[in-house]
Design a protein around this motif. Structure first.
Motif: not given
Length: 310
Positions: A215-235
């Motif tokens: 997720m981090y690499r596929g989003a251009g080395n972005s922790q923002v993208a990783l943590f947004d995915v957790v906010e959206l789909y963490g459950h």
């Protein structure tokens, strides 16, 4: 020269669980686990660490699984190619005190005919492994072409999400959990494939195997993208694959680095989810070569348990 590392997809296609002398699988002993946190490893991780030493993990699974256990891990997530593969593997897992709480299976779901051909073998494997404690079936639907630039169109995405829903329903009837896994390909074009596999499926039947580093690499080395995915789909996160990098290059061990795993653990805790944890450390060009497979996994396991124990 360090040998070229075989991608996970080729590893699964060529070796599945590998051929070993086996018998009908006995029940795996469920001895009390003295460790505070169950931690598994994916087969691919060991394959690539062995490969860079000029060894073949699949050639002697008995010896390989002995090293997995020696590294302090509790579980092993294989790439299951079929029921015969599973039957050969189960006695060895029992011998070395390793559980198989999850398995990783291939699928091709974006065309109707391919989806039909994929579902039956997956369900057969699921029925085979359920009596031995497996609870999660992980699948990463194939792209149109591995390594190619092609992207699935809307019709193919709808076909794939419908097939995931169907597979998830049938696994739920067996009291098993389907976990959708991704690499970086699914994050192209505003991550439309990744998002539709979640937005277009029923959370009761399709959960998420979050691969943090892809997720981090596929989003251009972005922790923002990783943590947004957790906010959206963490459950919906039922399983978490763990890998680290330093300055974008895969690390030899899981530890401090580009991804803040302590923050990720806290974010999942806030979502009140406790996913199945699976190490998938790996090597690529530029990865340091200072540790053997056992020591690399031992250090990674110590870090993961420290971070996720709470």
């Amino acid at each position: 020269m360090q040998p070229a590392i075989l991608p996970r997809r080729a590893f699964l296609q060529q070796t599945a669980l590998a051929a070993v002398a086996g018998v009908a699988a006995p029940a795996i002993a469920r001895a009390a686990d003295p460790r505070p946190l169950h931690l598994a490893t994916n087969a691919y991780s060991w394959h690539v660490f062995y490969q860079r030493e000029g060894r073949n993990f699949a050639a002697d699974l008995d010896a390989g699984l002995r090293e997995v256990a020696a590294s302090g891990l509790n579980g092993f997530e294989p790439g299951a190619g079929g029921t015969e593969d599973v039957r050969r593997l189960l006695p060895l897992l029992g011998k070395h005190g390793l559980e198989m709480r999850s398995i990783y299976v291939n699928s091709s779901l974006h065309e109707p005919a391919e989806a039909e051909r994929s579902l039956a073998p997956i369900l057969a494997v699921a029925r085979e492994v359920k009596p031995f404690g497996t609870r999660i079936i992980v699948t990463n639907p194939n792209p149109i072409r591995w390594g190619g630039p092609e992207n699935k169109n809307d019709e193919q995405l709808r076909t794939q999400s419908a097939a995931l829903n169907r597979l998830g329903r049938e696994l739920a009837a067996l009291k098993l959990t389907l976990a959708y896994h991704h690499h970086d390909i699914e994050l192209r074009q505003a991550a439309r494939e990744f998002h539709h596999m979640l937005a277009g499926t029923d959370p009761r039947y399709v959960t998420l195997c979050l691969d943090a580093h892809w997720m981090y690499r596929g989003a251009g080395n972005s922790q923002v993208a990783l943590f947004d995915v957790v906010e959206l789909y963490g459950h919906r996160v039922s399983e978490l694959h763990l890998r680290q990098s330093q300055n974008g290059v895969w690390s030899e061990t899981l530890g401090p680095g580009d991804i803040d795993y302590e923050a990720l653990a806290r974010a999942l805790t806030r979502k009140k989810v406790k996913p199945h944890l699976v190490l998938e450390i790996a090597v690529e060009a530029g990865t340091p070569k200072t540790l053997d497979p056992v020591e690399a996994h031992r250090r990674s396991a110590e870090y993961a348990r420290r971070v996720f124990a709470g």
